[in-house]
Design an enzyme around this catalytic site. Structure first.
Site, short mmCIF file in Angstrom:
data_model
loop_
_atom_site.label_atom_id
_atom_site.label_comp_id
_atom_site.label_asym_id
_atom_site.label_seq_id
_atom_site.Cartn_x
_atom_site.Cartn_y
_atom_site.Cartn_z
N GLU A 33 0.85 -1.20 0.00
CA GLU A 33 0.00 0.00 0.00
C GLU A 33 0.88 1.24 0.00
OE1 GLU A 33 -2.30 2.79 -0.31
OE2 GLU A 33 -3.39 0.88 -0.25
N LYS A 34 0.62 2.15 -0.94
CA LYS A 34 1.49 3.32 -1.04
C LYS A 34 1.18 4.40 0.00
CE LYS A 34 -0.62 6.35 -4.47
NZ LYS A 34 -0.30 7.24 -5.58
N THR A 143 -5.33 -1.80 -7.57
CA THR A 143 -4.88 -0.41 -7.39
C THR A 143 -6.00 0.62 -7.47
OG1 THR A 143 -4.20 -0.52 -9.71
CG2 THR A 143 -2.48 -0.79 -8.06
N GLU A 187 -24.74 12.55 -3.15
CA GLU A 187 -24.51 12.29 -1.72
C GLU A 187 -23.84 13.48 -1.05
OE1 GLU A 187 -24.04 7.40 -1.92
OE2 GLU A 187 -22.35 8.61 -1.24
N GLY A 271 -17.35 11.03 -12.26
CA GLY A 271 -16.94 9.64 -12.34
C GLY A 271 -15.50 9.43 -11.87
N HIS A 444 -44.25 -7.05 10.65
CA HIS A 444 -45.03 -5.80 10.59
C HIS A 444 -44.87 -5.06 11.91
CE1 HIS A 444 -48.32 -3.03 9.80
NE2 HIS A 444 -48.77 -3.30 11.03
#
Length: 466
Positions: A33-34, A143, A187, A271, A444
């Site tokens: 992990e970088k 990655t 969000e 995106g 219910h």
């Protein structure tokens, strides 16, 4: 030099889950992990911190707008302490990433901090505080991805920001312009709307959530407008300029007319893109396609037979839970097992309030495929549980095959939809019919009764409470 059965590059949900499953199956495993903390985008600057802020801002909105109706009176003004809210978010992140450290130790997985890059197909260089080299019989590339932008936008991380910066602002924007009406934009837009910002969403497609069923998109659009969001669909952004503390966004509307938006912050959420920078994939014989994705076959195997890739860096939906499934899939494949993933049954969730969730095919996809289907839909406002908590927006929609009654898709907008969608996933994994679900007892009062009622509506138009 240390040698491993498996090395995993990247410690997001796909990578760390793959490492755990490999270790469970008896493989000597390393993870690289970088960054200084494990957990990738999701745990550090994605799913987890955004949910923490969504929850905190929801509490604030309830206190300001809904408590009085519940008979709860708070003397004086209810104030937002954004610094404290961001600090709580960070403590949630720290606890969660610390949990991954614990899981690595528990499963005896060696953790290397640094940038992992291929020397060749079986050797990985790790550039951190010191430079190391390890040998791996098999490697899993996990990655992940980074936020995308548009070529003409200069993201300065101060006023023109990505989701990463939006999670740690020092002030509530007066007017937040959100470019992109997808999951992330909506969000984070809702977080700051609740805290008092004016929010304008500028979306290129003709509706928000353009990849989801049009019915849920329309319903959420209606609810957000009620919450005073300004939604601008069919708008093509053509320039983003910062002038001091002001950001000016220019776009062409669907008539081709220029429209100008002025705000103090602009969130670019158009995106995400696969991230392979520094991986040196070509040294290992790993092909990367024109979209920046690592090319894989049906077994998630790359063009180098001992190297696999999972998650956001390969084709398919960029979802943490999809990456996790792929991580388990590769680990079990390496162990000689025969796992499977049904990509049609990976649910998608939007954590606005009301939440949006879906699994399987949308109406648009079924029409395009020429499938004869029937629809059962049930409104949340008809549920006693929804009225009790004042969460009456939304619906559940069940799409079933017209001939066999098999459930082909379930789409919902409403309180707790993120949790409820799992029932639909289970039903569809076992190829249940709408009638199967309609005949199962649902407690219910619950929100899940809407699933039963929608299934009854799909079976023979016989919902009971509408």
């Amino acid at each position: 030099m240390n040698s491993y059965d498996v090395a995993v590059i990247g410690s997001g949900p796909g990578g760390y889950v793959a490492a755990i499953r490999c270790a469970q199956l008896g493989m000597k495993t390393a993870i690289i992990e970088k960054y200084s903390t494990l957990g990738g985008t999701c745990l550090n600057v994605g799913c987890i911190p955004s949910k923490a802020l969504l929850d905190s801002s929801h509490h604030y909105e309830d206190a300001v707008k809904h408590f009085e109706e519940h008979g709860i009176e708070i003397p004086g003004d209810v104030k937002v302490n954004l610094e404290k809210m961001i600090a709580r978010k960070q403590s949630v992140v720290d606890q969660t990433t610390g949990g991954i450290d614990f899981l690595m130790k528990k499963n005896k997985i060696d953790v290397y901090q640094g940038l992992g890059s291929f020397k060749d197909a079986t050797h990985i260089l790790i550039k951190g505080e010191k430079e190391e080299e390890i040998e791996a019989k098999n490697t899993i590339i996990a990655t992940g991805s980074k936020p995308s932008s548009l070529p003409f936008i200069n993201i300065d991380k101060e006023r023109v920001i990505t989701s990463t910066e939006a999670l740690k602002l020092k002030e509530v924007p007066k007017h937040l312009i959100v470019i992109g009406g997808g999951v992330i934009g909506l969000e984070l837009g809702q977080v700051y709307k609740r805290l008092g910002a004016e929010v304008s969403v500028v979306e290129y497609a003709d509706r928000i959530l353009p990849t989801m069923d049009a019915g849920v998109s329309k319903e959420l659009n209606k609810v957000l407008k009620k919450q005073k969001f300004k939604i601008n669909a069919s708008h093509k952004v053509k320039s983003v300029e910062r002038n001091g503390d002001e950001v000016i966004v220019k776009a062409d509307n669907k008539k081709g007319e220029e429209v100008e938006f002025k705000g103090d912050y602009c969130l670019v959420s158009v995106g995400r893109r696969p991230y392979t920078d520094g991986l040196n994939a070509e040294a290992a014989g790993v092909k990367i396609n024109d979209r920046g994705q690592v090319e894989v076959n049906d077994h998630l195997q790359t063009s180098a037979s001992n190297i696999y890739a999972i998650g956001d860096v390969v084709k398919g939906a960029m979802l943490a839970h999809k990456a996790e499934e792929e991580g388990v899939f590769v680990a079990e494949t390496l162990a000689g097992q025969k796992p499977h993933i049904d990509y049609n049954l990976i649910p998608g969730v939007v954590y606005t309030w009301p939440e949006v969730a879906a699994v399987g095919k949308s109406e648009e996809q079924l029409k395009e495929a020429g499938v004869d289907y029937k629809v059962g839909q049930f409104p949340m406002r008809a549920l006693g549980r929804a009225r009790a908590s004042m969460d009456i927006d939304g619906f559940v929609k069940v799409l079933a095959d017209k001939t066999t009654d098999e459930i082909l898709g379930v789409h919902m907008v409403g309180a707790r939809a993120a949790d409820m969608i799992a029932e639909a996933v289970v039903a569809m994994e076992y190829r249940a019919s709408a009638e199967d679900v309609s005949r199962m007892s649902h407690a219910h009062p619950t929100f899940t009764e809407a699933i039963k009622e929608a299934a009854l509506a799909a079976t023979d138009d016989r919902a009971l409470h509408v």
